[in-house]
Design a protein around this motif. Structure first.
Motif, PDB file in Angstrom:
ATOM      1  N   ASP A 112     -15.226  -4.228   7.312  1.00  0.00           N
ATOM      2  CA  ASP A 112     -13.996  -3.648   7.825  1.00  0.00           C
ATOM      3  C   ASP A 112     -14.279  -2.871   9.107  1.00  0.00           C
ATOM      4  OD1 ASP A 112     -15.125  -1.228   7.078  1.00  0.00           O
ATOM      5  OD2 ASP A 112     -13.824  -0.933   5.349  1.00  0.00           O
ATOM      6  N   ALA A 113     -13.273  -2.184   9.618  1.00  0.00           N
ATOM      7  CA  ALA A 113     -13.414  -1.476  10.900  1.00  0.00           C
ATOM      8  C   ALA A 113     -14.508  -0.421  10.864  1.00  0.00           C
ATOM      9  CB  ALA A 113     -12.076  -0.852  11.284  1.00  0.00           C
ATOM     10  N   GLU A 114     -14.793   0.087   9.682  1.00  0.00           N
ATOM     11  CA  GLU A 114     -15.822   1.116   9.551  1.00  0.00           C
ATOM     12  C   GLU A 114     -17.155   0.566   9.087  1.00  0.00           C
ATOM     13  OE1 GLU A 114     -14.260   4.170   7.067  1.00  0.00           O
ATOM     14  OE2 GLU A 114     -12.491   4.511   8.318  1.00  0.00           O
ATOM     15  N   GLY A 115     -17.264  -0.775   9.064  1.00  0.00           N
ATOM     16  CA  GLY A 115     -18.515  -1.411   8.705  1.00  0.00           C
ATOM     17  C   GLY A 115     -18.760  -1.574   7.221  1.00  0.00           C
ATOM     18  N   ARG A 116     -17.773  -1.243   6.388  1.00  0.00           N
ATOM     19  CA  ARG A 116     -17.939  -1.387   4.948  1.00  0.00           C
ATOM     20  C   ARG A 116     -17.630  -2.820   4.511  1.00  0.00           C
ATOM     21  NH1 ARG A 116     -14.058   3.581   3.448  1.00  0.00           N
ATOM     22  NH2 ARG A 116     -12.784   2.247   4.807  1.00  0.00           N
ATOM     23  N   PRO A 117     -18.363  -3.321   3.528  1.00  0.00           N
ATOM     24  CA  PRO A 117     -18.162  -4.723   3.125  1.00  0.00           C
ATOM     25  C   PRO A 117     -16.866  -4.915   2.365  1.00  0.00           C
ATOM     26  CG  PRO A 117     -19.761  -3.669   1.683  1.00  0.00           C
ATOM     27  CD  PRO A 117     -19.452  -2.682   2.778  1.00  0.00           C
ATOM     28  N   ARG A 118     -16.203  -6.022   2.661  1.00  0.00           N
ATOM     29  CA  ARG A 118     -14.997  -6.433   1.940  1.00  0.00           C
ATOM     30  C   ARG A 118     -15.126  -7.923   1.622  1.00  0.00           C
ATOM     31  NH1 ARG A 118     -10.725  -2.912   2.025  1.00  0.00           N
ATOM     32  NH2 ARG A 118      -9.206  -4.577   1.674  1.00  0.00           N
ATOM     33  N   ALA A 119     -14.508  -8.332   0.540  1.00  0.00           N
ATOM     34  CA  ALA A 119     -14.545  -9.735   0.134  1.00  0.00           C
ATOM     35  C   ALA A 119     -13.312 -10.454   0.654  1.00  0.00           C
ATOM     36  CB  ALA A 119     -14.608  -9.834  -1.386  1.00  0.00           C
ATOM     37  N   GLU A 120     -13.516 -11.611   1.253  1.00  0.00           N
ATOM     38  CA  GLU A 120     -12.399 -12.473   1.644  1.00  0.00           C
ATOM     39  C   GLU A 120     -11.951 -13.259   0.408  1.00  0.00           C
ATOM     40  OE1 GLU A 120     -12.790 -13.662   6.237  1.00  0.00           O
ATOM     41  OE2 GLU A 120     -14.240 -14.638   4.930  1.00  0.00           O
ATOM     42  N   VAL A 121     -10.651 -13.221   0.147  1.00  0.00           N
ATOM     43  CA  VAL A 121     -10.134 -13.838  -1.073  1.00  0.00           C
ATOM     44  C   VAL A 121      -8.867 -14.627  -0.791  1.00  0.00           C
ATOM     45  CG1 VAL A 121     -11.109 -12.073  -2.593  1.00  0.00           C
ATOM     46  CG2 VAL A 121      -8.815 -11.755  -1.645  1.00  0.00           C
ATOM     47  N   VAL A 122      -8.549 -15.520  -1.714  1.00  0.00           N
ATOM     48  CA  VAL A 122      -7.267 -16.216  -1.733  1.00  0.00           C
ATOM     49  C   VAL A 122      -6.592 -15.839  -3.043  1.00  0.00           C
ATOM     50  CG1 VAL A 122      -6.075 -18.427  -1.676  1.00  0.00           C
ATOM     51  CG2 VAL A 122      -8.198 -18.109  -0.385  1.00  0.00           C
ATOM     52  N   ALA A 123      -5.399 -15.267  -2.948  1.00  0.00           N
ATOM     53  CA  ALA A 123      -4.675 -14.808  -4.135  1.00  0.00           C
ATOM     54  C   ALA A 123      -3.439 -15.667  -4.365  1.00  0.00           C
ATOM     55  CB  ALA A 123      -4.270 -13.346  -3.982  1.00  0.00           C
ATOM     56  N   TRP A 124      -3.156 -15.949  -5.627  1.00  0.00           N
ATOM     57  CA  TRP A 124      -1.911 -16.600  -6.014  1.00  0.00           C
ATOM     58  C   TRP A 124      -1.044 -15.507  -6.617  1.00  0.00           C
ATOM     59  CZ3 TRP A 124      -1.695 -22.039  -8.612  1.00  0.00           C
ATOM     60  CH2 TRP A 124      -0.362 -22.446  -8.741  1.00  0.00           C
ATOM     61  N   LEU A 125      -0.017 -15.120  -5.874  1.00  0.00           N
ATOM     62  CA  LEU A 125       0.836 -14.010  -6.269  1.00  0.00           C
ATOM     63  C   LEU A 125       1.862 -14.448  -7.301  1.00  0.00           C
ATOM     64  CD1 LEU A 125       1.533 -12.571  -2.698  1.00  0.00           C
ATOM     65  CD2 LEU A 125      -0.428 -12.129  -4.185  1.00  0.00           C
ATOM     66  N   HIS A 126       2.356 -13.491  -8.063  1.00  0.00           N
ATOM     67  CA  HIS A 126       3.423 -13.801  -9.012  1.00  0.00           C
ATOM     68  C   HIS A 126       4.737 -14.079  -8.289  1.00  0.00           C
ATOM     69  CE1 HIS A 126       1.043 -13.027 -12.551  1.00  0.00           C
ATOM     70  NE2 HIS A 126       0.680 -11.838 -12.094  1.00  0.00           N
ATOM     71  N   LYS A 127       4.940 -13.408  -7.151  1.00  0.00           N
ATOM     72  CA  LYS A 127       6.124 -13.613  -6.332  1.00  0.00           C
ATOM     73  C   LYS A 127       5.683 -13.666  -4.872  1.00  0.00           C
ATOM     74  CE  LYS A 127       9.220 -11.167  -9.516  1.00  0.00           C
ATOM     75  NZ  LYS A 127      10.173 -10.029  -9.656  1.00  0.00           N
ATOM     76  N   PRO A 128       6.373 -14.444  -4.039  1.00  0.00           N
ATOM     77  CA  PRO A 128       5.927 -14.602  -2.648  1.00  0.00           C
ATOM     78  C   PRO A 128       5.812 -13.289  -1.875  1.00  0.00           C
ATOM     79  CG  PRO A 128       7.558 -16.265  -3.194  1.00  0.00           C
ATOM     80  CD  PRO A 128       7.520 -15.306  -4.347  1.00  0.00           C
ATOM     81  N   ARG A 129       6.689 -12.327  -2.133  1.00  0.00           N
ATOM     82  CA  ARG A 129       6.680 -11.078  -1.379  1.00  0.00           C
ATOM     83  C   ARG A 129       6.067  -9.918  -2.165  1.00  0.00           C
ATOM     84  NH1 ARG A 129      11.174 -13.942  -0.193  1.00  0.00           N
ATOM     85  NH2 ARG A 129      11.587 -14.395   2.006  1.00  0.00           N
ATOM     86  N   GLN A 130       5.328 -10.265  -3.205  1.00  0.00           N
ATOM     87  CA  GLN A 130       4.727  -9.240  -4.053  1.00  0.00           C
ATOM     88  C   GLN A 130       3.748  -8.369  -3.266  1.00  0.00           C
ATOM     89  OE1 GLN A 130       2.365 -10.886  -7.203  1.00  0.00           O
ATOM     90  NE2 GLN A 130       1.692  -8.900  -7.988  1.00  0.00           N
ATOM     91  N   LYS A 131       3.793  -7.061  -3.493  1.00  0.00           N
ATOM     92  CA  LYS A 131       2.818  -6.130  -2.940  1.00  0.00           C
ATOM     93  C   LYS A 131       1.728  -5.913  -3.984  1.00  0.00           C
ATOM     94  CE  LYS A 131       5.985  -3.642   0.115  1.00  0.00           C
ATOM     95  NZ  LYS A 131       6.560  -2.314   0.490  1.00  0.00           N
ATOM     96  N   VAL A 132       0.483  -5.983  -3.536  1.00  0.00           N
ATOM     97  CA  VAL A 132      -0.654  -5.858  -4.443  1.00  0.00           C
ATOM     98  C   VAL A 132      -1.519  -4.699  -3.973  1.00  0.00           C
ATOM     99  CG1 VAL A 132      -2.643  -7.017  -5.455  1.00  0.00           C
ATOM    100  CG2 VAL A 132      -0.600  -8.346  -4.873  1.00  0.00           C
ATOM    101  N   GLU A 133      -1.596  -3.669  -4.811  1.00  0.00           N
ATOM    102  CA  GLU A 133      -2.382  -2.495  -4.456  1.00  0.00           C
ATOM    103  C   GLU A 133      -3.856  -2.860  -4.387  1.00  0.00           C
ATOM    104  OE1 GLU A 133      -3.064   2.109  -6.001  1.00  0.00           O
ATOM    105  OE2 GLU A 133      -1.670   0.756  -7.046  1.00  0.00           O
ATOM    106  N   GLY A 134      -4.488  -2.555  -3.272  1.00  0.00           N
ATOM    107  CA  GLY A 134      -5.905  -2.833  -3.073  1.00  0.00           C
ATOM    108  C   GLY A 134      -6.190  -4.098  -2.284  1.00  0.00           C
ATOM    109  N   LEU A 135      -5.167  -4.954  -2.130  1.00  0.00           N
ATOM    110  CA  LEU A 135      -5.336  -6.216  -1.407  1.00  0.00           C
ATOM    111  C   LEU A 135      -4.709  -6.110  -0.025  1.00  0.00           C
ATOM    112  CD1 LEU A 135      -6.088  -9.265  -1.330  1.00  0.00           C
ATOM    113  CD2 LEU A 135      -3.834  -9.724  -2.321  1.00  0.00           C
TER     114      LEU A 135
END
Length: 630
Positions: free
Chosen positions: A43-66
């Motif tokens: 990320d912008a601060e150099g911390r590691p993040r995982a690239e993922v593909v998510a299948w949401l329950h709804k197209p406009r669903q908000k997912v905390e942490g993603l």
């Protein structure tokens, strides 16, 4: 020696992608997670993040942490901190780690000199750079993800597909005019589906996750909104989903429907006044291999009109041990050992072709040594078990009407014993007889010649015509551009040189069903590179003949001969395709240098009229069987 033990892990979410589980365990063990390796980014601060593909329950669903980058209906791509992976997984339908595969279209398209940078360097005065605008790219395959961003217009997220014809199912009011089966979805219906929360359900078209056709279409003409662009990102698209609906062993369709599909694309293009190129990344092994196959003859006729081209994959049978070439002499029978593995639960078929005026006798010896036959020219025999049940068929047909040659067809049902079946060919006359035998591919593809196999003449039997452009595969990731080990070899049975040229066929990253990208290899991948390039040639030169397109591609192909030039010609064709070279040969010179565009500017597609909402309908049944062709 190293001593191993198994340690059970209880403290990681089991309902989680194994790649993400490994990432969590590495993090908890204090192992460094390097950005740029596997699915890890910083990320912008150099911390590691995982690239993922998510299948949401709804197209406009908000997912905390993603952190979502792109939404494609219910599919979202994004990143998540490693410590939040399990929390995010509990909020979504599915969560998968992004997987790194190489090379991508970002490698293979520049390799054939058809990327934007190569075209701009060769034609600096050409604005805009050629991208296939005004040309239709047709793909005859299976499983089209019309929701994928690479097939949507960047300006408004509307479809680039003019039509999607799903050939499955009987005739209905939705069948295309003149074709008594399947359902046609035009751009208006597709756009209406895209505007809903469940586009596949609304369209009543659900592509299989393997998505062979989605990948092929992206190589030819994807716009690169997810990944790298294909060869003709500005082309309009028509997709035909071919399927027999009869046998799981031939899920890619029969010859009739294949020919209908290609004709359908050209008919639509003609109505719109556009040139079109059709990609066929499908294959069949049995057949005459001399261009007389009915589907090949249909292709020949379709290509008599200008503004049309067909590109066909050469096939992936070079090392499959599915062909043999033998000479049968008086007093010297030929024995072909046909191995049916224990795990093969599909019917099996062999076809043997030899010239008219000759005469052979054929017998079949079971794995236990029981001899069945002989079957003479013009005879048909069934193979039956002791209780009278049919187990197979042996047919000797005299003078096939398409080429007047003789053909022996052997069919073994699923109930016949596995092991080595021996086909014995006897010549009762003094004149030697040359035979070609092919074993048909099926869902398992495991039946083969135990010995005596030859790798020549291994082209797909629909790739032996005169006019279509047939494409073999080489490895673009190697500077020497070696042939891929599976890429089928010519010549045709009647001695003509095929394939016509070759293109990248190593694992190439392109669109997958439900978003993102995946990796596939084969001549299936090589052919759409040439399909996209043919679209650029039509854009540059106008609706010229297929012969002009083919001549430009072959004349400009880069030669990379191995030690034995005849071997090169049988598999490379004229060489490795070169986009810039082909364009320089076919395009009209412009005043002051450069090239002139042969097609007029095509206006943007008009706004799509509103269509009444479609009621919820259960998804269509998935296509039966295995993945298509080469």
């Amino acid at each position: 020696m190293t001593e191993y033990r198994l340690v059970k892990q209880e403290n990681v979410l089991k309902d989680l992608d194994p790649h993400l589980q490994r990432l969590i365990l590495d993090d908890r063990a204090g192992r460094p997670l390097q950005a740029g390796s596997s699915c890890v980014v910083a990320d912008a601060e150099g911390r590691p993040r995982a690239e993922v593909v998510a299948w949401l329950h709804k197209p406009r669903q908000k997912v905390e942490g993603l952190t979502i980058g792109r939404r494609i209906g219910q599919i979202a791509t994004g990143t998540v901190a490693v410590e939040d992976i399990e929390r995010v997984r509990r909020q979504v339908k599915s969560l998968k780690a992004a997987r790194t595969v190489r090379p991508a279209l970002g490698v293979s398209v520049p390799e054939i000199h058809a990327d934007r940078a190569s075209l701009h360097a060769a034609f600096p005065n050409l604005d805009p750079v050629l991208d296939g605008t005004g040309v239709i790219v047709g793909v005859v395959d299976a499983d089209c993800d019309f929701t994928h961003p690479n097939f949507l217009r960047a300006a408004d997220d509307r479809t680039r597909l003019l039509f999607l014809w799903d050939q499955r199912g009987p005739q209905t009011a939705a069948s295309p005019a003149g074709y008594p089966y399947g359902r046609e979805l035009d751009s208006a219906r597709l756009n209406e589906s895209l505007s809903t929360l469940a586009p596949f359900l609304t369209a009543r078209y659900r592509p299989d996750a393997k998505g062979h056709g989605t990948h092929v279409m992206d190589v030819a003409a994807g716009n690169g909104r997810a990944g790298s662009p294909g060869v003709a990102p500005g082309a309009d698209l028509i997709f035909v989903h071919v399927d027999t609906g009869v046998s799981k062993t031939k899920p890619a369709g029969n010859s009739l429907r294949l020919l209908d599909a290609v004709e359908y694309v050209f008919a639509k293009a003609e109505e719109l006044g556009r040139p079109a190129v059709v990609n066929v990344s499908l294959a069949e092994q049995t057949g005459p291999h001399d261009g007389s196959f009915p589907v090949e003859q249909g292709f020949e006729r379709l290509l008599k009109k200008p503004g049309r081209s067909i590109v066909i994959a050469a096939g992936n049978s070079f090392d499959r041990r599915a062909h043999t070439l033998q000479t049968v002499r008086l007093g010297d029978p030929v024995r072909l050992a046909w191995r049916i593995p224990n795990q093969d639960t599909t019917p099996n078929e062999m076809e043997i072709w030899y010239e008219e005026g000759s005469r052979l006798e054929v017998s079949l010896v079971s794995p236990t040594g029981q001899e069945l036959g002989p079957v003479r020219l013009g005879e048909t025999h069934t193979i039956e078990s002791g209780d009278g049940q049919r187990q197979g068929t042996v047919i000797q047909r005299e003078k096939d009407p398409n080429n007047d040659d003789n053909v022996i067809s052997l069919f073994l049902d699923t109930t016949m014993d596995p092991g080595i079946w021996t086909v014995v060919l006897v010549n009762p006359n003094p004149q030697p007889v040359e035979i070609h035998a092919w074993i048909e591919s099926d869902a398992t593809g495991t039946a083969l010649f135990e010995s005596q196999s030859t790798s020549m003449h291994t082209l797909s039997s629909i790739a032996c015509g005169t006019r279509p452009i047939v494409v073999g595969a080489y490895d673009a990731s190697d500077p020497q551009r070696p042939l891929m080990p599976f890429s089928s070899s010519g010549p045709t049975r009647d001695g003509r040189s095929k394939p016509d040229l070759s293109a990248p066929g190593e694992p190439v990253q392109a669109a997958r069903v439900l978003g993102g990208v995946t990796s596939m290899d084969g001549t299936s991948v090589a052919a759409p590179h040439v399909t996209g390039l043919a679209a650029l040639l039509f854009q540059a030169a106008g609706p010229v003949t297929n012969g002009r397109i083919k001549q430009a591609l072959q004349a400009s192909a880069r030669s990379n001969p191995p030690a034995n030039p005849p071997v090169r010609r049988r598999r490379y064709g004229q060489g490795c395709v070169d986009g810039v070279g082909a364009l320089q040969r076919i395009a009209q010179p412009a005043p002051g240098g450069g090239i002139a565009i042969g097609l007029p500017t095509i206006p943007p597609m008009p706004p799509v009229p509103s269509i009444p909402s479609v009621p919820s309908i259960p998804p269509a049944a998935p296509a039966p069987g295995a993945v298509p062709g080469p």
